[in-house]
Structure formats: C-alpha cells, structure tokens
Design a protein around this motif. Structure first.
Motif, mmCIF file in Angstrom:
data_model
loop_
_atom_site.group_PDB
_atom_site.id
_atom_site.type_symbol
_atom_site.label_atom_id
_atom_site.label_comp_id
_atom_site.label_asym_id
_atom_site.label_seq_id
_atom_site.Cartn_x
_atom_site.Cartn_y
_atom_site.Cartn_z
ATOM 1 N N THR A 21 -10.404 -4.180 1.953
ATOM 2 C CA THR A 21 -10.035 -2.964 2.692
ATOM 3 C C THR A 21 -11.131 -2.704 3.724
ATOM 4 O O THR A 21 -12.193 -3.332 3.686
ATOM 5 N N PHE A 22 -10.876 -1.722 4.581
ATOM 6 C CA PHE A 22 -11.888 -1.371 5.584
ATOM 7 C C PHE A 22 -13.099 -0.652 4.987
ATOM 8 O O PHE A 22 -14.058 -0.375 5.704
ATOM 9 N N MET A 23 -13.061 -0.364 3.700
ATOM 10 C CA MET A 23 -14.264 0.147 3.037
ATOM 11 C C MET A 23 -15.313 -0.960 2.924
ATOM 12 O O MET A 23 -16.514 -0.701 2.914
ATOM 13 N N ASP A 24 -14.829 -2.195 2.779
ATOM 14 C CA ASP A 24 -15.736 -3.313 2.537
ATOM 15 C C ASP A 24 -15.773 -4.323 3.684
ATOM 16 O O ASP A 24 -16.787 -4.980 3.899
ATOM 17 N N LEU A 28 -3.218 2.114 -2.786
ATOM 18 C CA LEU A 28 -3.562 0.770 -3.248
ATOM 19 C C LEU A 28 -3.175 0.552 -4.712
ATOM 20 O O LEU A 28 -3.408 -0.510 -5.265
ATOM 21 N N LEU A 56 -13.395 -10.305 -1.845
ATOM 22 C CA LEU A 56 -14.117 -9.087 -2.219
ATOM 23 C C LEU A 56 -14.042 -8.001 -1.150
ATOM 24 O O LEU A 56 -14.413 -6.865 -1.400
ATOM 25 N N THR A 57 -13.573 -8.347 0.026
ATOM 26 C CA THR A 57 -13.603 -7.383 1.134
ATOM 27 C C THR A 57 -12.182 -7.150 1.620
ATOM 28 O O THR A 57 -11.799 -7.587 2.698
ATOM 29 N N ASP A 82 0.838 -4.352 5.548
ATOM 30 C CA ASP A 82 -0.174 -3.299 5.490
ATOM 31 C C ASP A 82 -1.567 -3.917 5.681
ATOM 32 O O ASP A 82 -1.736 -5.133 5.747
ATOM 33 N N ARG A 83 -2.571 -3.045 5.806
ATOM 34 C CA ARG A 83 -3.901 -3.507 6.167
ATOM 35 C C ARG A 83 -4.521 -4.376 5.077
ATOM 36 O O ARG A 83 -5.198 -5.367 5.360
ATOM 37 N N ASN A 84 -4.264 -4.004 3.845
ATOM 38 C CA ASN A 84 -4.762 -4.784 2.722
ATOM 39 C C ASN A 84 -4.225 -6.225 2.798
ATOM 40 O O ASN A 84 -4.972 -7.203 2.676
ATOM 41 N N ARG A 144 -22.677 1.704 8.710
ATOM 42 C CA ARG A 144 -22.228 2.208 10.007
ATOM 43 C C ARG A 144 -22.263 3.728 9.966
ATOM 44 O O ARG A 144 -22.264 4.340 8.898
ATOM 45 N N MET A 146 0.830 -1.189 0.000
ATOM 46 C CA MET A 146 0.000 0.000 0.000
ATOM 47 C C MET A 146 0.870 1.247 0.000
ATOM 48 O O MET A 146 0.751 2.103 0.867
ATOM 49 N N ASP A 161 -20.269 5.938 7.208
ATOM 50 C CA ASP A 161 -19.971 5.270 5.937
ATOM 51 C C ASP A 161 -20.612 6.003 4.770
ATOM 52 O O ASP A 161 -21.566 6.757 4.941
ATOM 53 N N VAL A 195 -21.293 -5.962 -2.118
ATOM 54 C CA VAL A 195 -21.187 -6.709 -0.856
ATOM 55 C C VAL A 195 -21.986 -6.046 0.267
ATOM 56 O O VAL A 195 -22.313 -6.683 1.252
ATOM 57 N N HIS A 196 -22.311 -4.773 0.131
ATOM 58 C CA HIS A 196 -23.026 -4.104 1.217
ATOM 59 C C HIS A 196 -24.539 -4.261 1.104
ATOM 60 O O HIS A 196 -25.227 -4.308 2.108
#
Lengths: 292, 760
Positions: free
Chosen positions: B681-684, A43, B678-679, B269-271, A189, A1, A192, A260-261
């Motif tokens: 990052t912390f966005m998903d 990213l 599919l998930t 890293d977080r990813n 949340r 990253m 978001d 996914v949400h």
C-alpha cells in the motif's frame, strides 16, 4: 479493496451512541474521522458487524477551558485544533504536533478522539496526551469514567477502553508559566507517521527544572514515557543539563521495531539525536518564557 | 485543473459484471485444492471462472512491437496447476458489484503446496540456475534472454576492447544496482469489455496507452478479426509504460466477456496495482572503463543483469538491446562491448517503465563521476573532455547509433550555469564548516526514441466538415501528455486555422487511424511530424477549392486563421465554412482532377532512431543526524528540437524528475525471502509528495531535428537521467565519508550508516 458488509449506525447524541454500541456488543466499532479505520476495512484487515458513526454527534465537537485544563471533545477535527487560538496559547505543543499529522485533507477529517482511541504507536496525539499528563474521558453503559493517559494503552493499537465504551474527551492540563515544549519527528516524508518522534516538556523555576516529561513515539508498541530519566532532571540547573548525553542515555533503553522503513539500530540512533534536540529546544523555550 | 476528466471507472454500463481476482498468496507452489462452489453459490455471483474454463479460449498471445515469433514466457490466463508469483490470478469472480465479488473471494478454498521460490534479495540476487528450481519448468532454464545471443552468430566479445582493458593506464571496475520501483500510474488499470454474439463484435473501453494494441491483442487471444473489435479509451490517468500492452488481467476480462457473452468490468485497486501491475527496474550493471593518462575514455565493457519476474511484457521483458545501443550516450567511448542476461524469478513480471533501458545511463553517469574523482579531474571537466562536440556531427557511436543534430556539450554547459556549478564548491565548503553536508551531481544523456517497425509509421488524418472546423484523428493514446493540445497546435499552424478550431480524436480504433499509441517518447516527432505534413496537404487542398470559388490561382491565395485571402487584396476573404460548403456541395464547378471534400492524411516514415539530449544537475543536502536528503536545487538543460509547447516539454521533464526522486530516495517494492511482497500500500511504498520535490529550473537549447517540424523525443528523459544526477549529488555530499553508494534506494538509514562509518 472493498469492505466486507457491515451495519451502519449514525446516532446524533452520545447517549444514543452508547446504546448503539451496547446493542451490537463486541462486533461493533466506533467510526470517527475514518482516516485509519476506513483503509483497514477496505483492505479487509479488520471487519466489524456494525459501525457506529460519531460524525453526527455535535456535542462531541468543542474546545473549552475548564480551570487549569483545556478540554477537547473527541470529534473535534485536527484542523480545528491546529487553528484554535485559545489552544495555541494554552497548549502550544498540541498545535506543533498537529501540524505533523498527515496533510491538510487528512486533518480536515481526522479527529482528536479518533487518533487517541486508535492508538497508533507512531501517531502524534497519543504521545502528546502522554507527555502532557492528559486525562481521557470515556463513557459506557455504566456511565463516564476517567483514564490517565499513562494507563490508556496496553499494546499496539490497543487501549484499556471496554468494548462498549466511547472516548468522549481529552483534557490537557495547562502547564504553569515557565514551561516549554518541543516536538521533534523524523518521518520518511512530510506527513508520514513518525519513524521516530519525541515530545519534551520542561518547567523551569529559578533556572532549575521543576517538571519534566519525555514521550517517544514510533519506537515501541505504545507511546512511551521515561519517568525515571525525567526524575533525574528534576532540580537540575538547566545549564547543567547535557541534552546530547541525555539522548544517548535514553536511547540505550529503547528496543524499537525493525520494518521496511527503518531498522532497530537506525531508530535508536535517531532517537538519541531527536531527544537531545527536543530537550534542548524545550529548555530554550522554557527559559524564554521565564525571562519574558 | 477542472475535475472534469472522465476515466475508465467513470464509464458505466448498466449491465456489467464486476470482477475480482483470486490471487496467489505464495510465490511458488502446486495448487492441490481449489474449491469455488461456495463462491459460485453466493447471491449476486454470476460465475467463478478458473483455468479450466478460461485458459482453453486462448488462441495466441503476443504484442505487436515484438511480433509473433519473439520468445514469450509460457503465458496463461489463470494459474492452472501451479502458481509462480504472489499475485498471480487463479480465479475470477463475476458479480453484481466489486463488493460482492470480494465477498465471494473469501469463500474460495485454495490449497497450495509451497515450493522454494526463485527469489533474489536486493543485493544478493539472481542465482540463475539450479539451486532452487525453475520458474517455468516448460523452459528448462531461468534465463529469459541473453545478448549477444549465442545462437545468432553475433560476436561474443571485442578483442580490441580486451586489449585496451589490459593495457590502458587506468582501468576502473564497478557494479551498480538498481532496485525494484514501479510505474505507479495515478489511475490504476481498468477495462470494460462486452461481447455481442449477434453482431460478432467485442466492445472495449480500457485505460490504455494504445487502443489499437488492445484491439489486436484481443483479436489474437480469441482468434477473431481485428475488425470485430472496437477498442477505445477515455481520459487515461498516466501509464508510464504499464498500459502500453494488455496485461494478463485485461486478457482475462475480454476472455470472460467472450465466454459468458456479457459485459465485464475490472477496475483495479491500488493494492492490486502495486502487487500485480507490471513491475520495473530491478537490475545490475557492471562497467569496466579504461582511460588514458589525460582522462580520455578508451573503452567500456558492460554487463547487464535483469530480473524480469515470472511473466514480463512485452516478450520476455529484457531491455538489454536498447541499453546496449544507448550506453555510449553523449560520449566518444572508443572500444565497446555489451553483454547481458535476463532471468526469470518468482516475482511479478517486468513491464515497460519510462526509459525501460535507463540502467545504461544510471550506471554510466555514476561511473563518470567515480572515474573523474579517482583521476583527480572535476566531473564536469571529465564529461567535457569525453563528450561529442557539434563539429563532429554526424557522429557514429561505438554502438553504431548515428547522431546528426544532438548538442550534448551545449546542454551540459547550460546546466552547469543554471546550477551555478562554479560557485558551488565555495558554498559547499562554507556549509561543511557549519557541519552541513551539501553535494552536487551532474548527469548527461542522449534520449533515444525508437522509430523502427510499427513504432515508426504513424498517421494523422484531417477532416474539415461542413462547418469549417477541423477534426484531427491520430493513432496516439495520450495518457497525460497533452497530445490533444500539441497535435492541435501543429495542425493549426501548418494548416492555417485557429487552434480553437482543431479537435483531436485518438485512442479509438473506430475513429482514429491505425497506430501504436503513445509510448517511446515518439509522439511529438512522429505524430507531430505527421500532423504537420497532413496539415500542409490539407492547406493545399483548401487553397485549390478556394481558388475555384475565387476564380484565382491557388498560388495567389493564402490561408491564415481559417480565412482564405487573395495575397495583396485582403478585402477578398473566404471563411473556411464557405470553402467547406464549396468542397462538399459546390463540386460541380470543380475541374476534373479536383476531388470533392476537405480531407488529408499523412503517415510518416520515421528514422530508425531519433535522438534528443539533456543534462541534469542537482544540489542536495544530507542531514548528518538522520541521513535524510533534501533536494535544494535542480536544473535541467535539454534540446528536444523545436518545442511545440514549452509548458508541455517542461511538464514532461518535471514528471520524469519526480519519478527519479522517488526511485532514488523513496520508492522500493520489497519482497521478502519467500517472495512475499512487503510494500503493498502507499503506507509502505513511498511516493514522493509535492513537499519532497524542489522547484526545477529549465534551460532550453533548440536545435531542430531533420524530421518534419524539427521535433525530437522528450517524454522519458527526465526519468532516465534524474536518478544518476541525484545519486551523484549524494555521493558528492558524502565524499568525506568515502561512500561507494552503488545501490538504491538511498534511504536515511543507508546514508546514516555511511556518515557514521558503519558501512562502506
């Protein structure tokens, strides 16, 4: 990253910024608050040869009244907008929407111009601009020009700005007395991006609707207005409006994304309810405005 | 909160090479091309290592807790001919910075011929054999583990139970699913390693729950002695099990340092952490429960299915044996049989995650509610009816666990009071009349903590040097549990010094005694117990030395807050610094049997299992328009024996409850049908935030254990029992809609479907 290498420019005036951007051509990107751009760079989902950082361009950080509009400089922080007393009185919907953006840390960095120019289809500010009939000022080598909010987005995170143009300000019209707005948002949340978001605005004259706006976000490639349905509200007695019906009707015209949400079906169902709630609340506010 | 913590990323060695891994983009396939030449040629790149360079260094690879003979998946440092999950390391770049290392990754040409992966979706998964292929062709099966093990002569059934299930007045049968959700430590993984060929010494700083395990794994991997390895940790920002054992990437780093004879640094890293840090949960459990006419449980038959991914740790990653041991929980369940199968898949491997076996409680406590409602009995009464009461202790459960000091009935009663269980039904009815959906959920459990094997022999060493201050060295590896505070408290109390005068050293193989680190909820009981006994030993020594100085009998002396006094003559006082000076420099006056110095150590021998108990209760509200859930109230009653520090106890519980809220409502690591995550990052991958967590009300029942100090386990329970309490509350709220609700996460979409009758 870690981002791929890029050149970094930090102009201090708008004209310098325009020159910087022009000199790098299509490979440059404007950096505002960085709350969306920096993660995307880290990213390596996007890469640019140069970043033109507007954070030192002080002349883009202002809030002022110009006739019947409130003009806000592109680099005005979301936290500033949230707290500005003049804005709060003139464009209450802006504050209401601002409080739904991320968390205080994000709003301390995030800017109005950055959010509007980034054009996330689930973000609040693009929808506020669209709902209030705001105009966007941009500037490029050929000089400034004005874009109507309705003409700003041509796809997800894609605007009609030219590659060499910088968004400098957004002018929000102050709606006349007797107007009411409401924002309703469902997000997984607190803070978001919206799974579904609705902004409703109405003006009442003698208990009849004289102006109406409905903008939805998180349900399509761009924020969306529903002018035909709005038109059906015009002239109606506010007591005759059935918000629930209206929400159902509007939702039938949606084809929201599936991710996914939330599924398409879920977003559609929630949109119907949020439209109803927002319209109901906007009518309520407008009525209180007219009677007070 | 001071902001003064120092974590592995804060450790700067000026000569380190920074690592980035090339990871597999596909779940299963053959590597048909791997060209790293362009990456090797990039300015700032020292080397690009592939399986050909690194894998031959491996001598052995196992974890202390499972031993050298336990089955392991066919581990490799870097993927060689094929890839087995998205995220599997294939190549490793060492460069002057992580930026350059990631630039180099983009220059590597990788060609993978994709094969259909062994993937199971959330609810239709684990097609164990055949159809699509083998995760590990070397093994000839996708079965990682089975209980009972057919080749070990264990009974493969319980005829008496089958009889009960065939004849009981009521039999209930339900299968519960638990999705993939993860440890997500605040600090991701990270390790620095330097091989010094001249001294034959490996120096390691790692984000770990146990430095000795890092030392041991490194030595085993490279075929060097443990004494050649010095492993330590700085502050560690959470682990939750993920940092209990060295990961594949950690092994790659030490191997690269060894091969390249240089210093190597990998900061995840977080990813990467979401995709490649050990995964967790991902399991099903079927329960068949028989009761008599009164609702007394006559027997339970359980079948557990786990997806352990491709390369789980430790061993083959199955938690079925502990789940089998703990499933009876706080109840007398009569006849019992447990079976389980763990299967490999082309996904990231399973690791320990706070209460790794917790599916037993998640399934059992949901089943308690389902059975109670079916029988027309209130869930609280149904639990009371079947719960073990104090007058039956010691109690041997249907799985053979022996409870001596648990108080499940007391904590259940206390939590019912804290949540106002009696008053809730009226509140619920009133809310329903207003169109609001409220629900209440209970869950109870016995938290087992392992004291067997290497986990049950931990040491605390105490040293008072010349200035009279106390150094306590332990084999623990605090990664946020405040062990520095609690061990110091125990030592201060048992030794008789001021808390401020005790400093705790841990997670350093050169400075702390051999130990298995922090994990398994054992720290208070084993390290706290050892600290207490070591403190008492040192106190006796201090008094003997002081007795020489004061020409008194040790029996006539007392030690309090670091000062020795003659009982009844408080004017005669000897501060600890003087006792210490005497101990080290005044030993000429010592009797022959008195050793100089002020040191003492105790290595505790823990019981095979240690137990605590708790009950949780949640009140939730479901928004009928969006399906969103708000946790309105949350109460916990727990009995962890004597509390060293109630703030630490409650902090442990709170953290676990938040992870339960996350797991039930927000967190879900999703793979698509091709094994693509599919998930990432912390966005998903949604973690609960402070805004999503209610204030938690705590009640304590204090029943000391029989171990030194009377301490019991508490670290994992919050994460074990909060999920069923929350699920039960939602089930109660949605009871008018007839929801079965046996799979998580309970997303707004899932709940809205139930409310609108689109599903059952």
């Amino acid at each position: 990253m870690k981002p791929a290498p890029f050149a970094y420019e930090a102009p201090t005036t708008v004209s310098e910024a325009v020159d910087c951007l022009a000199s790098h051509g299509e490979e440059a990107k404007v950096l505002a608050g960085g709350q969306s751009l920096v993660p995307v760079l880290a990213l390596r989902l996007a890469r640019y040869e140069a970043l033109v950082d507007l954070n030192r361009v002080g002349e883009l950080d202002y809030v002022r009244r110009e006739g019947s509009t409130m003009v806000i400089g592109a680099m005005t922080r979301q936290a500033t907008i949230e707290r500005d007393p003049t804005l709060r009185a003139a464009i209450p919907v802006l504050r209401e929407a601002t409080r739904l953006i991320g968390h205080p840390q994000i709003r301390n960095r995030g800017t109005l111009g950055g959010s509007v120019a980034h054009g996330d289809p689930a973000a609040e500010y693009p929808a506020v601009a669209l709902a209030t009939d705001a105009t966007i000022t941009v500037i490029g080598p050929a000089g400034p020009r004005i874009i109507e909010a309705a003409d700003l987005y041509d796809g997800p995170m894609s605007t009609t700005l030219a590659e060499d143009e910088i968004l400098t300000a957004v002018a929000f019209p102050v709606w006349c007395p007797g107007s009411g707005f409401a924002v309703r948002e469902m997000a997984r949340r607190e803070g978001d991006f919206a799974t579904v978001g609705v902004i409703a605005g109405v003006t009442l004259a003698d208990d009849r609707i004289s102006r109406a706006a409905l903008a939805l976000f998180g349900v399509g490639a761009t924020p969306m207005r529903f002018r035909q349905l709005e038109g059906e509200l015009l002239g109606a007695d506010f007591l005759a409006v059935d918000p629930t019906d209206f929400g159902e009707t509007l939702a039938q015209r949606l084809d929201p994304p599936n991710d996914v949400h939330a599924s398409t079906a879920y977003r559609t169902r929630v949109a119907a309810r949020l439209v109803a709630e927002a319209l109901d609340a906007a009518l309520d506010t407008a009525r209180q405005e007219t009677t007070s | 909160m001071t902001g003064h913590g120092r974590f592995v990323e804060d450790v700067v060695w000026p000569d380190t090479w920074h690592v980035a891994f090339l990871r597999s983009p596909v779940a299963r396939g053959r590597i048909v091309g791997l060209d790293v030449e362009a990456a090797r040629a990039l300015d700032g790149v020292r080397v690009v290592l592939t399986a050909a360079e690194l894998n031959p260094l491996v001598r052995s690879w196992w974890q202390t807790a499972v031993g050298p003979d336990a089955p392991q998946p066919p581990r490799r440092l870097l993927a060689a001919e094929d890839v087995r999950w998205v995220g599997e390391p294939i190549a490793m770049v060492l460069a002057t910075s992580r930026y350059v290392a990631e630039d180099a990754l983009e220059l590597i040409e990788l060609d993978v011929e994709e094969q259909p992966p062994v993937i199971a979706d959330h609810l239709d998964r684990w097609k164990v054999e055949g159809e699509v292929g083998l995760v590990h062709p070397e093994l000839g099966t996708n079965v990682a583990a089975q209980v009972p093990s057919p080749d070990r002569g264990m009974p493969m059934g319980n005829a008496a139970l089958d009889d009960v299930l065939g004849t009981a007045p009521h039999v209930f049968d339900e299968t519960f699913h638990q999705h993939r959700y993860l440890c997500v430590p605040m600090e991701a993984r990270g390790i620095l390693a330097r091989w010094d060929p001249y001294r034959g010494r490996m120096e390691i700083v790692a984000a770990t729950q146990g430095a000795h395990e890092v030392r041991a794994s490194t030595a085993r991997l490279l075929g060097i002695d443990e004494t050649q390895v010095h492993a330590s940790a700085e502050d560690v920002g959470g682990g939750f099990g993920q940092k209990m054992y060295m990961s594949t990437e950690d092994h790659c780093v030490v191997a690269a340092a060894y091969r390249e004879e240089c210093a190597v640094r990998w900061i995840e890293d977080r990813n990467e952490n979401l995709v490649a840090g050990g995964h967790a949960r991902t399991e099903d459990m079927r329960l068949q429960v028989a009761t008599d006419e009164t609702g007394r449980i006559l027997g339970i038959k359980a079948h557990h299915v786990e997806d352990v991914g491709a390369f789980p740790t430790p061993g083959v990653g199955s938690n079925a044996k502990l789940a089998a041991a703990y499933l009876p929980g706080p109840y007398d369940i009569g006849q019992y049989f447990f079976s389980g199968v763990a299967t490999y898949s082309n996904t990231n491997g399973k690791c320990a995650y706070r209460g790794p076996w917790m599916m037993e409680t998640v399934a059992r406590e949901q089943m308690m509610d389902i059975v109670a409602v079916e029988l027309g009995i209130d869930p609280l009464e149904f639990r009371r009816h079947n719960m073990i009461t104090s007058d039956r202790l010691p109690f041997t459960t249907s799985s053979g666990m022996v409870y001596e000091t648990v108080t499940p009935r007391e904590t259940l009663d206390q939590v019912a009071e804290l949540i106002d269980y009696e008053g809730f039904r009226a509140e619920q009815a009133a809310a329903r009349a207003d169109g609001r959906l409220l629900g209440i959920g209970l869950a109870a459990y016995i938290e087992g903590s392992p004291g067997f094997g290497v986990l049950g022999a931990e040491q605390v060493s105490l040293r008072i040097d010349y200035d009279g201050k106390v150094l306590a060295s332990t084999g623990s590896g605090s990664h946020g549990q405040s062990v520095e505070t609690t061990v110091a408290q125990v030592v201060a109390d048992s030794l008789g010094v001021d808390y401020e005068d005790v400093r705790v050293v841990q997670n350093d193989t050169a400075a702390s005694p051999f130990g298995s680190g922090t994990g398994g909820s054992r720290t208070a009981a084993v390290f706290g117990g050892a600290a207490r006994l070591a403190g008492e030993k040192l106190r006796r020594k201090v008094l003997r030395v002081a007795a020489v100085a004061l020409e008194a009998d040790p029996e006539d002396l007392e030690l309090d807050l670091g000062v020795v006094r003659v009982k009844g003559a408080p004017a005669v006082a000897l501060p600890m610094a003087q006792v210490a000076a005497m101990a080290y420099a005044g030993h000429a006056a010592f009797p022959p049997d008195l050793e100089p110095g002020l040191e003492a150590a105790h290595r505790i021998k823990a019981p095979t299992f240690m137990f605590s108990n708790a009950a949780h209760a949640a009140v939730v509200e479901v928004d009928p328009g969006t399906g969103q859930v708000r946790v309105l109230r949350y109460a916990v009653s727990e009995d962890c024996g004597n509390m060293i520090n109630p703030m630490v106890v409650e902090g442990q519980i709170a953290g676990g409850v938040v992870q339960g809220i996350g797991g039930v409502f927000y967190e879900h690591f999703v793979y698509d049908s091709t094994g693509n995550p599919l998930t990432t990052t912390f966005m998903d991958y949604l973690l609960p935030t402070a805004a999503d967590v209610p204030e938690i009300v705590y009640g304590h029942v204090v029943t000391p254990s029989t171990t030194p100090g009377g301490f019991k386990p508490v670290g994992e329970g919050g994460a074990i029992v909060s999920p069923p309490a929350l699920i039960n509350a939602v089930r109660d709220a949605l009871r008018p809609f007839g929801a079965r609700l046996t799979a998580q996460p309970l997303t707004p979409a899932v709940l809205l479907d139930i409310i609108e009758g689109n599903t059952r």
